[in-house]
Design a protein around this motif. Structure first.
Motif, PDB file in Angstrom:
ATOM      1  N   GLU A  37       0.735  -1.224   0.021  1.00  0.00           N
ATOM      2  CA  GLU A  37      -0.004  -0.115   0.029  1.00  0.00           C
ATOM      3  C   GLU A  37       0.903   1.271  -0.095  1.00  0.00           C
ATOM      4  OE1 GLU A  37      -3.603   2.226   2.629  1.00  0.00           O
ATOM      5  OE2 GLU A  37      -2.711   0.335   3.395  1.00  0.00           O
ATOM      6  N   ILE A  38       2.053   1.241   0.795  1.00  0.00           N
ATOM      7  CA  ILE A  38       3.048   2.293   0.758  1.00  0.00           C
ATOM      8  C   ILE A  38       3.474   2.514  -0.669  1.00  0.00           C
ATOM      9  CG2 ILE A  38       4.774   3.290   1.769  1.00  0.00           C
ATOM     10  CD1 ILE A  38       3.991   1.919   4.332  1.00  0.00           C
ATOM     11  N   ASP A  39       3.873   1.394  -1.151  1.00  0.00           N
ATOM     12  CA  ASP A  39       4.533   1.553  -2.561  1.00  0.00           C
ATOM     13  C   ASP A  39       3.484   2.320  -3.608  1.00  0.00           C
ATOM     14  OD1 ASP A  39       6.746   0.397  -1.946  1.00  0.00           O
ATOM     15  OD2 ASP A  39       6.328  -1.438  -2.663  1.00  0.00           O
ATOM     16  N   ARG A  40       2.049   1.833  -3.690  1.00  0.00           N
ATOM     17  CA  ARG A  40       1.119   2.455  -4.179  1.00  0.00           C
ATOM     18  C   ARG A  40       1.129   4.198  -3.821  1.00  0.00           C
ATOM     19  NH1 ARG A  40      -3.680   3.881  -3.461  1.00  0.00           N
ATOM     20  NH2 ARG A  40      -3.916   2.739  -1.358  1.00  0.00           N
ATOM     21  N   LEU A  41       0.934   4.530  -2.606  1.00  0.00           N
ATOM     22  CA  LEU A  41       0.888   5.733  -2.359  1.00  0.00           C
ATOM     23  C   LEU A  41       1.868   6.717  -2.874  1.00  0.00           C
ATOM     24  CD1 LEU A  41      -0.478   5.245   1.238  1.00  0.00           C
ATOM     25  CD2 LEU A  41      -1.838   6.098  -0.597  1.00  0.00           C
ATOM     26  N   LEU A  42       3.172   6.166  -2.756  1.00  0.00           N
ATOM     27  CA  LEU A  42       4.351   6.771  -3.061  1.00  0.00           C
ATOM     28  C   LEU A  42       4.178   7.003  -4.531  1.00  0.00           C
ATOM     29  CD1 LEU A  42       7.257   5.088  -1.131  1.00  0.00           C
ATOM     30  CD2 LEU A  42       6.553   7.556  -0.950  1.00  0.00           C
ATOM     31  N   ALA A  43       3.749   5.969  -5.292  1.00  0.00           N
ATOM     32  CA  ALA A  43       3.908   6.216  -6.872  1.00  0.00           C
ATOM     33  C   ALA A  43       2.635   7.206  -7.166  1.00  0.00           C
ATOM     34  CB  ALA A  43       3.321   4.885  -7.477  1.00  0.00           C
ATOM     35  N   GLU A  44       1.509   7.136  -6.323  1.00  0.00           N
ATOM     36  CA  GLU A  44       0.466   8.105  -6.774  1.00  0.00           C
ATOM     37  C   GLU A  44       1.149   9.548  -6.476  1.00  0.00           C
ATOM     38  OE1 GLU A  44      -2.806   7.107  -4.441  1.00  0.00           O
ATOM     39  OE2 GLU A  44      -3.359   5.502  -5.827  1.00  0.00           O
ATOM     40  N   HIS A  45       1.769   9.797  -5.170  1.00  0.00           N
ATOM     41  CA  HIS A  45       2.378  10.996  -4.811  1.00  0.00           C
ATOM     42  C   HIS A  45       3.329  11.645  -5.862  1.00  0.00           C
ATOM     43  CE1 HIS A  45       3.206  14.211  -2.026  1.00  0.00           C
ATOM     44  NE2 HIS A  45       4.737  13.941  -2.045  1.00  0.00           N
ATOM     45  N   GLU A  46       4.401  10.478  -6.607  1.00  0.00           N
ATOM     46  CA  GLU A  46       5.191  10.843  -7.192  1.00  0.00           C
ATOM     47  C   GLU A  46       4.728  11.355  -8.637  1.00  0.00           C
ATOM     48  OE1 GLU A  46       9.077  12.057  -8.188  1.00  0.00           O
ATOM     49  OE2 GLU A  46       8.538  11.152  -6.186  1.00  0.00           O
ATOM     50  N   ALA A  47       3.515  10.647  -8.959  1.00  0.00           N
ATOM     51  CA  ALA A  47       2.847  11.096 -10.307  1.00  0.00           C
ATOM     52  C   ALA A  47       2.021  12.387 -10.189  1.00  0.00           C
ATOM     53  CB  ALA A  47       1.505  10.003 -10.712  1.00  0.00           C
ATOM     54  N   LYS A  48       1.532  12.872  -8.790  1.00  0.00           N
ATOM     55  CA  LYS A  48       0.917  13.984  -8.769  1.00  0.00           C
ATOM     56  C   LYS A  48       2.063  15.236  -8.785  1.00  0.00           C
ATOM     57  CE  LYS A  48      -2.892  13.030  -5.759  1.00  0.00           C
ATOM     58  NZ  LYS A  48      -3.332  13.361  -4.268  1.00  0.00           N
ATOM     59  N   LYS A  49       3.216  14.882  -8.464  1.00  0.00           N
ATOM     60  CA  LYS A  49       4.251  15.873  -8.042  1.00  0.00           C
ATOM     61  C   LYS A  49       4.919  16.212  -9.567  1.00  0.00           C
ATOM     62  CE  LYS A  49       8.407  15.439  -6.383  1.00  0.00           C
ATOM     63  NZ  LYS A  49       9.195  15.110  -4.945  1.00  0.00           N
ATOM     64  N   GLN A  50       4.657  15.195 -10.551  1.00  0.00           N
ATOM     65  CA  GLN A  50       5.554  15.294 -11.727  1.00  0.00           C
ATOM     66  C   GLN A  50       4.473  15.860 -12.950  1.00  0.00           C
ATOM     67  OE1 GLN A  50       7.208  12.092 -13.090  1.00  0.00           O
ATOM     68  NE2 GLN A  50       8.883  11.973 -11.340  1.00  0.00           N
ATOM     69  N   GLN A  51       3.297  16.313 -12.442  1.00  0.00           N
ATOM     70  CA  GLN A  51       2.155  16.863 -13.559  1.00  0.00           C
ATOM     71  C   GLN A  51       2.694  18.439 -13.657  1.00  0.00           C
ATOM     72  OE1 GLN A  51      -1.716  16.213 -11.914  1.00  0.00           O
ATOM     73  NE2 GLN A  51      -1.690  14.299 -12.749  1.00  0.00           N
ATOM     74  N   PRO A  52       2.420  18.686 -14.881  1.00  0.00           N
ATOM     75  CA  PRO A  52       2.703  20.103 -15.070  1.00  0.00           C
ATOM     76  C   PRO A  52       1.923  21.105 -14.534  1.00  0.00           C
ATOM     77  CG  PRO A  52       2.044  18.924 -17.186  1.00  0.00           C
ATOM     78  CD  PRO A  52       2.173  17.711 -15.992  1.00  0.00           C
ATOM     79  N   PRO A  53       2.062  22.147 -13.989  1.00  0.00           N
ATOM     80  CA  PRO A  53       1.028  23.230 -13.441  1.00  0.00           C
ATOM     81  C   PRO A  53       0.199  23.693 -14.641  1.00  0.00           C
ATOM     82  CG  PRO A  53       3.239  24.211 -13.854  1.00  0.00           C
ATOM     83  CD  PRO A  53       3.483  22.643 -14.116  1.00  0.00           C
ATOM     84  N   VAL A  54      -1.038  23.795 -13.906  1.00  0.00           N
ATOM     85  CA  VAL A  54      -2.021  24.325 -14.890  1.00  0.00           C
ATOM     86  C   VAL A  54      -1.843  25.737 -15.258  1.00  0.00           C
ATOM     87  CG1 VAL A  54      -4.619  24.766 -15.196  1.00  0.00           C
ATOM     88  CG2 VAL A  54      -3.631  22.484 -14.103  1.00  0.00           C
ATOM     89  N   GLU A  55      -2.050  26.183 -16.460  1.00  0.00           N
ATOM     90  CA  GLU A  55      -1.821  27.572 -16.668  1.00  0.00           C
ATOM     91  C   GLU A  55      -2.999  28.288 -16.812  1.00  0.00           C
ATOM     92  OE1 GLU A  55       0.215  28.673 -20.157  1.00  0.00           O
ATOM     93  OE2 GLU A  55       1.806  27.034 -20.004  1.00  0.00           O
ATOM     94  N   ARG A  56      -3.309  29.355 -15.706  1.00  0.00           N
ATOM     95  CA  ARG A  56      -4.305  30.061 -15.850  1.00  0.00           C
ATOM     96  C   ARG A  56      -4.641  31.275 -16.529  1.00  0.00           C
ATOM     97  NH1 ARG A  56      -5.858  29.686  -9.286  1.00  0.00           N
ATOM     98  NH2 ARG A  56      -6.049  27.618  -9.190  1.00  0.00           N
ATOM     99  N   GLY A  57      -5.411  31.466 -17.330  1.00  0.00           N
ATOM    100  CA  GLY A  57      -5.693  32.575 -18.060  1.00  0.00           C
ATOM    101  C   GLY A  57      -6.305  33.634 -17.287  1.00  0.00           C
ATOM    102  N   GLU A  58      -5.800  34.985 -17.388  1.00  0.00           N
ATOM    103  CA  GLU A  58      -6.373  36.007 -16.671  1.00  0.00           C
ATOM    104  C   GLU A  58      -7.736  36.668 -17.364  1.00  0.00           C
ATOM    105  OE1 GLU A  58      -3.787  39.067 -15.496  1.00  0.00           O
ATOM    106  OE2 GLU A  58      -2.246  37.970 -15.602  1.00  0.00           O
ATOM    107  N   GLY A  59      -8.760  36.769 -16.523  1.00  0.00           N
ATOM    108  CA  GLY A  59      -9.981  37.189 -17.047  1.00  0.00           C
ATOM    109  C   GLY A  59     -10.684  37.780 -15.997  1.00  0.00           C
TER     110      GLY A  59
END
Length: 59
Positions: A37-59
């Motif tokens: 379970e810890i291995d799964r949680l670490l993998a999920e955490h690492e995947a979240k960390k490597q996602q590119p940040p979402v660009e927000r448009g000003e409006g």
């Protein structure tokens, strides 16, 4: 900045793994299941960390 969540999970995993090795525990024990379970949680955490940040448009 230190990633305390990841460090805590890794620390718990190392401790559980040492216990399993010392006692010779089989795969279906609660300790070994928690390691999986810890291995799964670490993998999920690492995947979240490597996602590119979402660009927000000003409006």
């Amino acid at each position: 900045m230190a990633d305390l969540y990841r460090k805590n999970l890794e620390s718990e995993r190392r401790q559980l793994w040492a216990t399993c090795r010392l006692k010779g525990l089989k795969r279906d024990t609660s300790e070994r299941l928690r390691i999986a379970e810890i291995d799964r949680l670490l993998a999920e955490h690492e995947a979240k960390k490597q996602q590119p940040p979402v660009e927000r448009g000003e409006g």
